[in-house]
Design a protein around this motif. Structure first.
Motif, short mmCIF file in Angstrom:
data_model
loop_
_atom_site.label_atom_id
_atom_site.label_comp_id
_atom_site.label_asym_id
_atom_site.label_seq_id
_atom_site.Cartn_x
_atom_site.Cartn_y
_atom_site.Cartn_z
N GLU A 24 -2.75 -0.41 -10.96
CA GLU A 24 -2.11 -1.49 -10.19
C GLU A 24 -1.07 -0.92 -9.23
OE1 GLU A 24 -1.26 -5.17 -8.71
OE2 GLU A 24 -2.94 -4.56 -9.96
N ARG A 73 -2.84 0.60 -6.32
CA ARG A 73 -3.32 -0.42 -5.41
C ARG A 73 -2.18 -0.95 -4.54
NH1 ARG A 73 -3.30 -5.50 -4.65
NH2 ARG A 73 -2.19 -6.02 -6.54
N ASP A 116 -1.71 -0.72 -0.47
CA ASP A 116 -1.42 -1.88 0.37
C ASP A 116 -0.18 -1.65 1.23
OD1 ASP A 116 -3.59 -3.20 -0.68
OD2 ASP A 116 -2.42 -4.47 -2.05
#
Length: 129
Positions: free
Chosen positions: A90, A93, A97
Motif C-alpha cells: 500500500e 502504491r 501515486d
C-alpha cells in the motif's frame, strides 16, 4: 569277529527314520549370544556411544507443549509478515501515486514558467514599439 546275522540288522527294517534339523547346538548358542548383545548395548548406551530415542512421558509432554508454543509463534509471525507485506504494498502504491503527481505538477510548472517567460518577453517588447 562279530557275527552279522539276520538278527543284527533286523531293527533297521522296523525303525522309522525321520529327517530332523540339527538345532541342538544352535539352541544352546542363542541365549548366550542374546545376553552378550544386551550387555554390549547396555554398556554402549551408558558410556554415551549410542543415543536411543527413548523419552520419558514427562519429557514428551514438555516437548509437545514447547512444540505447540512454537507453532503458535510461527503462526503469529506469519500473520505479522502478511500485514507488513500488505502495508508495504500500500505504501508503494501511494508513493507511486505521489511520484506521478510530482511529475504532473513539475510539467505544469515548467509549462507555466515557459508561458510566463513568453508573456513577459512579449509585454516588454510591446511598450517599446
Amino acid at each position: 569277529m562279530r557275527n552279522f546275522g539276520a538278527n543284527s540288522t533286523h531293527w533297521l527294517s522296523r525303525a522309522t527314520f525321520e529327517p530332523k534339523a540339527g538345532y541342538g547346538r544352535r539352541k544352546q548358542l542363542v541365549l548366550p549370544l542374546l545376553l552378550i548383545v544386551a550387555a554390549m548395548l547396555t554398556v554402549s548406551v551408558r558410556s554415551g556411544y549410542v543415543h536411543l530415542p527413548f523419552m520419558t512421558p514427562s519429557r514428551l509432554m514438555e516437548a509437545e507443549q514447547a512444540n505447540t508454543g512454537l507453532i503458535k509463534e510461527i503462526e503469529h509471525t506469519r500473520t505479522e509478515l502478511a500485514v507488513e507485506r500488505a502495508t508495504r504494498a500500500e505504501l508503494q502504491r501511494q508513493a507511486d501515486d505521489l511520484s506521478g503527481q510530482v511529475n504532473r505538477l513539475t510539467q505544469q510548472l515548467e509549462f507555466l514558467s515557459s508561458r510566463g517567460a513568453r508573456n513577459r518577453s512579449s509585454t516588454m517588447k510591446s511598450p517599446e514599439e
